[in-house]
Design a protein around this motif. Structure first.
Motif, PDB file in Angstrom:
ATOM      1  N   ILE A   1     102.135  30.462   6.205  1.00 47.45           N
ATOM      2  CA  ILE A   1     102.010  29.080   5.962  1.00 47.45           C
ATOM      3  C   ILE A   1     100.843  28.475   6.526  1.00 47.45           C
ATOM      4  O   ILE A   1     100.220  28.519   7.450  1.00 47.45           O
ATOM      5  CB  ILE A   1     103.377  28.390   6.727  1.00 47.45           C
ATOM      6  CG1 ILE A   1     104.715  28.898   6.332  1.00 47.45           C
ATOM      7  CG2 ILE A   1     103.320  27.020   6.737  1.00 47.45           C
ATOM      8  CD1 ILE A   1     105.845  28.672   7.145  1.00 47.45           C
TER       9      ILE A   1
ATOM     10  N   GLY B   1     106.608  32.072   9.054  1.00 47.22           N
ATOM     11  CA  GLY B   1     108.003  31.543   9.155  1.00 47.22           C
ATOM     12  C   GLY B   1     108.616  31.602  10.337  1.00 47.22           C
ATOM     13  O   GLY B   1     109.336  30.909  11.059  1.00 47.22           O
TER      14      GLY B   1
ATOM     15  N   THR C   1     109.326  33.096   4.997  1.00 47.30           N
ATOM     16  CA  THR C   1     107.929  32.755   4.333  1.00 47.30           C
ATOM     17  C   THR C   1     107.019  33.097   5.339  1.00 47.30           C
ATOM     18  O   THR C   1     107.003  32.945   6.605  1.00 47.30           O
ATOM     19  CB  THR C   1     107.915  31.395   4.172  1.00 47.30           C
ATOM     20  OG1 THR C   1     108.681  30.916   3.204  1.00 47.30           O
ATOM     21  CG2 THR C   1     106.355  31.146   3.770  1.00 47.30           C
TER      22      THR C   1
ATOM     23  N   GLN D   1     108.782  20.898   0.210  1.00 51.49           N
ATOM     24  CA  GLN D   1     107.441  21.354   0.795  1.00 51.49           C
ATOM     25  C   GLN D   1     107.966  21.029   2.225  1.00 51.49           C
ATOM     26  O   GLN D   1     108.978  20.201   2.545  1.00 51.49           O
ATOM     27  CB  GLN D   1     106.088  20.532   0.697  1.00 51.49           C
ATOM     28  CG  GLN D   1     105.586  20.603  -0.627  1.00 51.49           C
ATOM     29  CD  GLN D   1     105.171  22.295  -0.969  1.00 51.49           C
ATOM     30  OE1 GLN D   1     104.312  22.736  -0.127  1.00 51.49           O
ATOM     31  NE2 GLN D   1     105.355  22.659  -1.958  1.00 51.49           N
ATOM     32  N   ILE D   2     107.631  22.094   3.295  1.00 52.06           N
ATOM     33  CA  ILE D   2     108.121  22.068   4.454  1.00 52.06           C
ATOM     34  C   ILE D   2     107.744  20.563   5.094  1.00 52.06           C
ATOM     35  O   ILE D   2     108.580  19.924   5.855  1.00 52.06           O
ATOM     36  CB  ILE D   2     107.503  22.916   5.416  1.00 52.06           C
ATOM     37  CG1 ILE D   2     107.899  24.324   4.882  1.00 52.06           C
ATOM     38  CG2 ILE D   2     107.599  22.801   6.916  1.00 52.06           C
ATOM     39  CD1 ILE D   2     106.981  25.530   5.786  1.00 52.06           C
TER      40      ILE D   2
ATOM     41  N   VAL E   1     112.827  28.995   5.441  1.00 56.97           N
ATOM     42  CA  VAL E   1     111.438  29.012   6.029  1.00 56.97           C
ATOM     43  C   VAL E   1     111.021  30.463   6.653  1.00 56.97           C
ATOM     44  O   VAL E   1     110.083  30.856   6.938  1.00 56.97           O
ATOM     45  CB  VAL E   1     111.073  27.980   7.031  1.00 56.97           C
ATOM     46  CG1 VAL E   1     109.898  28.043   7.965  1.00 56.97           C
ATOM     47  CG2 VAL E   1     110.848  26.564   6.255  1.00 56.97           C
TER      48      VAL E   1
END
Length: 537
Positions: free
Chosen positions: A257, A268, A254, A494-495, A251
């Motif tokens: 988001i 991220g 990234t 996915q987060i 993450v």
């Protein structure tokens, strides 16, 4: 340069300093020197314990270089450039830790660093837009605080283009040890420590006196799934240890988001910081910058770390996520850091005004193309399938950019280099089967992820792709071992899915402990007793 809000925060951070820190600025002429001087003086204004002096110091690189002295002694920490942006925290932590604030490295890591008995001079070339670079800079600064044999210098590549060109650096962080390349391109603090172990295997000396008691849960992985697992377990009052190469995991790479429900937009690094802050609210033993080298299954699971430490636990949750998938074509591995990259946010600035390619038409690929379009001359997106997989909103943005070209249904075949730098890419049109070559300066690979499950061997069942096979309760093929997030067979990486899976794995492991904890505790004690008796004798 430093606004009132930042100065007020610095005043709070430095209030308890017990030692005097002096910024020693090299004398000389440079267009940025006055800006750096004002930056340092502004920083120093928050405390009587911080000073600025201008001196001619042989070890300083240029007039925009400075070192930290602590109570008149060289701390072996230097900065060349203005440590603003992502590196501002590196300077703040260097000041505080040099002045006596506790170094937050795991104790086993501290012991490893203290065991180094040879002179090690590190140079870390960074970009101020790189969000991975501070992890490396901060780790090396802590090494210098712990061991007088170690010195380190952060170098802003944007201000030292002559050195960048001389050393052919095209990726950050780029770390040199005693003048020789030590780590190039995208590297984490954990990987840096692995390389230290390769150079000095004898420094990994586990201290049995520091061995943790039997844990209820050990979570391997520090991304959304791992942090969720650890927090849910700690809220049950369990003994919890989390092992991670870095908090945030994938993450952290990234930048945009926008699909984490209830949080309209974040990055991220910001989310990783929030995960860390939430972890800090609970009694969780965190072992960051370490990796697991071996896992032994059984009623009691034993986990061996790269530091040599062994942790025994009743249950284990594997949440190690995934890493960037490689193309596997000629010229890729050979040119990492010399035109081949995986992080557009970190390495994009090195390709200003140049022509680059992005391999992959999913969300990460199109997002990378959009990020790069504002820096480079042109971007060509290569997508293997006939259609892009990215969300329509991203595709629409990319198609509206004049300097983004999208090629679909093409297969990349080879990356070529000239004089050690990427110069062209070869690809095949899958419709006509014709081969083509395009001149360019960089290739950013964005073709998905590979599960980080290799360290497990055959401990649990995995698919042919390396994903850990789990059921609806995150149970693996072995009792007491659970898995969550991108490393598993759960669909949709996915987060928000990983966070839910992490909490589910924790709740399932708690159910297991309710039924088996007393029995496991007795088994562990019975196993330990003979050894304890022998030691007593």
């Amino acid at each position: 340069m430093l606004n009132k809000q930042i100065l007020d925060a610095l005043k709070s951070y430095t209030a308890e300093m017990q030692k005097t820190v002096t910024f020693v600025l090299q004398i000389g002429e440079h267009s940025k020197r006055q800006e750096l001087k004002e930056f340092l003086e502004s920083f120093a204004s928050v405390s009587d314990r911080i000073n600025v002096e201008e001196r001619d110091v042989d070890t300083l690189r240029s007039p925009i270089s400075f070192l930290l002295e602590v109570d008149g002694a060289d701390s072996s920490i230097q900065f060349s450039g203005i440590p603003s942006g992502h590196e501002f925290n590196s300077l703040v932590l260097a000041v505080l830790q040099s002045a006596g604030t506790q170094v937050k490295l795991d104790k086993s890591l501290q012991n490893m660093v203290k065991n180094i008995d040879q002179s090690m001079k590190f140079e870390v070339f960074v970009s101020l837009s790189c969000h991975n670079c501070p992890d490396v800079v901060q780790a090396l600064n802590q090494f210098a605080v712990l061991n007088p044999n170690i010195s380190t210098e952060m170098i802003d590549g944007g201000l030292f283009q002559d050195v960048i060109e001389e050393r052919d650096i095209q990726g950050v962080p780029s770390v040199y040890l005693n003048g020789k390349l030590f780590a190039n391109g995208k590297v984490t603090a954990a990987e840096l420590i692995d390389k230290l172990l390769e150079h000095n295997p004898s420094i990994a000396k586990a201290d049995s006196a520091d061995k943790l008691p039997l844990q209820d849960v050990v979570v391997i992985g520090g991304g959304p799934a791992g942090v969720s697992s650890a927090i849910y377990s700690a809220r049950k009052g369990l003994k919890v240890t989390l092992i991670a190469d870095r908090i945030g995991g994938q993450v952290k790479d990234t930048m945009g988001i926008e699909n984490l429900i209830s949080v309209p937009k974040t990055t991220g690094p910001e989310l990783s910081g929030a995960l860390q802050a939430h972890l800090n609210e609970y009694d969780i033993t965190v072992k960051e910058h370490l990796r697991v080298t071996e896992v032994s299954q059984g009623d009691i699971k034993s986990i061996t770390l790269s530091s040599g430490e062994i942790i025994d636990t009743k249950t284990m949750i594997i949440a190690t996520g995934a890493k960037w998938r490689e193309l596997g074509i000629p010229g890729e591995k050979e040119n990492v850091g010399n035109g081949v990259a995986y992080c557009p946010h970190c390495d994009g600035p090195f390709f200003k005004g140049k022509d680059v390619a992005v391999i992959g038409g999913g969300n990460s690929g199109i997002e990378a193309a959009l990020d790069l379009a504002g820096i480079v001359k042109s971007v060509i997106v290569f997508e293997f399938m006939p259609d892009l997989k990215a969300d329509k909103v991203l595709v629409d943005q990319a198609e509206a950019k004049d300097n983004i070209t999208i090629l679909k249904n093409v297969a990349t075949k080879e990356i070529n280099a000239t004089n050690g730098k990427v110069s062209s890419i070869e690809y095949q049109d899958r419709t006509t089967e014709t081969n083509h070559s395009i001149k360019l300066d960089g290739v950013f690979v964005q073709i998905g992820l590979v599960p980080n499950s290799h360290f497990l061997g055959d401990v649990v069942e995995t698919t042919k792709f390396g994903e850990i096979v789990i059921n609806e309760k995150c149970e693996t093929s072995q009792p007491g071992i659970y898995a969550a997030g991108d490393v598993t067979t759960v669909p949709y990486k996915q987060i928000v899915v990983s966070m839910g899976e992490g909490s589910k794995a924790s709740l399932a492991s708690f159910e297991y402990l309710l039924a088996n904890s007393s029995k496991l505790e007795k088994m562990y004690q019975d196993h330990q007793s003979p050894a304890q008796s022998q030691n007593a004798a």
